[in-house]
Design an enzyme around this catalytic site. Structure first.
Site, mmCIF file in Angstrom:
data_model
loop_
_atom_site.group_PDB
_atom_site.id
_atom_site.type_symbol
_atom_site.label_atom_id
_atom_site.label_comp_id
_atom_site.label_asym_id
_atom_site.label_seq_id
_atom_site.Cartn_x
_atom_site.Cartn_y
_atom_site.Cartn_z
ATOM 1 N N SER A 146 3.244 -3.574 -2.165
ATOM 2 C CA SER A 146 2.122 -2.845 -1.711
ATOM 3 C C SER A 146 2.470 -2.147 -0.490
ATOM 4 C CB SER A 146 0.807 -3.715 -1.362
ATOM 5 O OG SER A 146 -0.188 -2.965 -1.049
ATOM 6 N N ASP A 305 -1.015 4.152 0.041
ATOM 7 C CA ASP A 305 0.070 3.567 0.281
ATOM 8 C C ASP A 305 1.021 3.444 -0.820
ATOM 9 O OD1 ASP A 305 -0.911 1.915 -1.483
ATOM 10 O OD2 ASP A 305 -1.149 -0.042 -0.398
ATOM 11 N N ASP A 307 2.129 1.840 -3.352
ATOM 12 C CA ASP A 307 1.596 1.563 -4.710
ATOM 13 C C ASP A 307 0.365 2.409 -5.224
ATOM 14 O OD1 ASP A 307 0.497 -0.322 -3.397
ATOM 15 O OD2 ASP A 307 0.282 -1.549 -5.211
ATOM 16 N N ASP A 309 -2.802 1.950 -4.240
ATOM 17 C CA ASP A 309 -4.206 1.065 -4.529
ATOM 18 C C ASP A 309 -4.914 1.152 -3.173
ATOM 19 O OD1 ASP A 309 -2.559 -0.577 -3.086
ATOM 20 O OD2 ASP A 309 -3.095 -2.403 -4.467
#
Length: 575
Positions: A146, A305, A307, A309
């Site tokens: 993340s 961010d 990834d 999400d």
């Protein structure tokens, strides 16, 4: 077995990966780091696992990836053959070793005759959630850490509904993972076997296209975008991660034409060269976006961010500078718009419901109440929001309208069952267009909300406590707050204490109620002035978090309350 013995096993392993072998030689020179790498297994919990890259059982490497996946494979071996044949969807982000970890997971599954559907290149976490559902896979694996720093990577497991595995399933899986005693001995398919097995399937554009078709449903008022989309100026940065491919296409598809990407941060970079932390919660992550925004005269700056999400945003102030909004403020703006737009269009369901975490702002609750919309609070972790969505689909009691967490996670439409920054990107652009049509910015819109509902202000304090000593300190702090329960903070009386681990709610009169959530190590204190304070250890990082939420009649008064409560918390922690 002592950590020294575990280390010797690795040190003496003839077939140890060459890169890890070289890193191990360097690690020998630092006894503290060496012990930390081997003293315990990397924790595999309800959110999977996350850790620093390197050799050792407490690090992310091909062997700990194999161990986790071997546990998943054994879990799937218990299912009926038809369920097992549905296989596993696998995606990865832009981090060091992410592509390699994705393929190691696939080769481990294949050794158990389990099909894997592996994305051809990096993809956002929400697309992995979508892919599990679209492919009707039994589960999914996302290789990502993340928004953590560059030295981290991670492994998240998703259930067949596309949400991160709920506690019961995750606990069952964890037992299988922990039954794998020696990660060095987990067998995987050889490269030659991979070519002939037919078990590893490469996926890509088909899933992208289907995901983007669904993203079209995020738009509420297409006429508004048709009118304002050419004028709204956006700056978007994917912070060196996965967001560019789908984010750019999603914005164009919706009808937003005046957006520019931060060129230095549009390129995937596992070192995140231009930022101290690739986290849209951090104001410093917007440095390049602000510079470009000032040049372009942008109405709104958006960051996702690595990834994709989580989503953060900065809004233009009256003086032309930019202010980074909090996750709660963004949530309030999106909820206000969604409910207003649907009410105006006559499409707001009678059983409309918004979901949030227990540590998110009550401003959103006040907004929902105005529209006769239910607000349901769940434990921190988007899997609990996903569980509720699934429940509502099955029992038809409520209609999901929006879900969010204060930590910059949002979901608009439930074709994904996790935080989805691509959906939020498109929706927030529409919200900005709505205010621009009124000659307002998102900052103006936020001030309108405050004037109507009160000045809600929140602050999260994250204290990092790494290693063996840090874990002990976090446990000791939680024990201290439980056993020496505070009766006040900054002179404001605690009128109600909720312990989500013991599942109790206790009022000033001592009356005890049972909470109905699953157990979680969280304490929450309601104060006499409608403020609240919560404390919880992070489930994925070596941190303890303190949440402060206040309400006042002016922004200055709210800010002062936050300062007072923060000082009070620090005084207790440092006693």
């Amino acid at each position: 077995m002592s950590w020294e013995q575990v280390y010797e096993l690795w040190n003496n392993e003839e077939n140890l990966d060459e890169a890890l072998k070289a890193q191990l030689q360097i690690l020998k020179q630092n006894p503290v780091e060496l012990e930390d790498a081997f003293y315990t297994q990397l924790e595999f919990g309800t959110a999977g696992m996350r850790g620093i890259l390197g050799p050792g059982i407490n690090r992310m490497n091909i062997y700990t990836i194999r161990q986790a996946t071997e546990g998943l494979a054994r879990f799937m071996d218990q299912q009926d053959p038809e369920t097992k044949r549905r296989g596993v969807a696998i995606a990865h982000d832009s981090r060091h070793m992410s592509p390699e970890f994705a393929m190691e997971a696939a080769k481990t599954l294949a050794k158990h005759n389990i099909p894997a559907f592996v994305f051809e290149s990096l993809r956002p976490t929400p697309e992995l959630s979508f892919a599990v559902r679209y492919l009707k896979a039994f589960t999914g694996i996302m290789i990502t850490a993340s928004h953590n720093p560059a030295e981290y990577n991670g492994y998240k497991v998703y259930g067949e509904d596309g949400g991160q595995m709920p506690p019961a399933d995750a606990d069952a899986l964890t037992k299988f993972v922990r039954s794998v005693e020696n990660p060095l001995k987990v067998e995987v398919l050889s490269e030659e076997e991979v070519e002939h097995s037919g078990l590893i399937n490469i996926i890509g554009e088909e899933i992208d296209s289907e995901y983007l078709k669904n993203v079209k449903s995020v738009t509420i008022n297409q006429a508004l975008i048709d009118q304002m989309g050419k004028d709204l100026k956006l700056v978007y940065t994917p912070l060196h991660g996965t967001g560019k491919m789908l984010g750019e296409r999603a914005l164009k598809q919706a009808g937003f034409e005046q957006f520019v990407l931060v060129p230095e941060q549009a390129i995937p970079d596992p070192d995140f060269t231009t930022v101290k932390s690739p986290n849209p919660e951090e104001h410093s992550a917007f440095e390049y976006a602000i510079r470009l925004g000032e040049k372009e005269g942008a109405d709104l700056l958006i960051a996702t961010d690595p990834d994709a999400d989580r989503l953060g945003a900065a809004v233009r102030l009256p003086d032309g500078t930019y202010q980074v909004l909090t996750g709660n403020q963004l949530g309030a703006l999106m909820i206000q718009y969604i409910l207003t737009a649907h009410q105006t269009a006559g499409t707001l369901p009678a059983n409309a419901t918004v979901l949030k975490s227990i540590v998110s702002s009550e401003l959103s609750t006040a907004i929902a109440k105005k529209f006769d919309t239910d607000m349901v609070s769940v434990l921190t972790g988007f899997k609990f929001i996903a569980e509720k969505i699934q429940q509502y689909e099955e029992d038809h009691t409520k209609t999901f309208m929006f879900g969010f967490e204060e930590s910059y996670g949002y979901l608009v439409k439930p074709f994904v069952r996790d935080k989805d920054a691509i959906q939020a990107l498109v929706l927030l652009a529409e919200v900005a267009a709505y205010y621009k049509q009124q000659d307002k910015t998102l900052y103006d819109g936020l001030q309108d909300i405050f004037e109507e509902f009160g000045y809600y202000t929140e602050k999260t304090i994250s204290v990092t406590m790494s290693g063996i000593e840090g874990a002990g300190k976090i446990a000791a702090l939680m024990k201290k707050f439980r056993e020496e329960a505070p009766s006040e903070f900054a002179g404001e009386a605690v009128v109600q204490t909720e312990d989500f681990k013991l599942l109790t709610r206790v009022g000033l009169d001592g009356h005890l109620e049972k909470l109905t959530t699953p157990p979680s190590d969280v304490l929450k204190y309601q104060l006499a002035d409608e403020s609240w304070i919560a404390i919880r250890p992070s489930g994925t990082e070596p941190k303890i978090k303190f949440y402060i939420a206040v309400k006042a009649e002016s922004q200055d008064a709210a800010n002062q309350k936050v300062v007072d409560y923060e000082n009070s918390i620090n005084a207790i922690v440092n006693e």
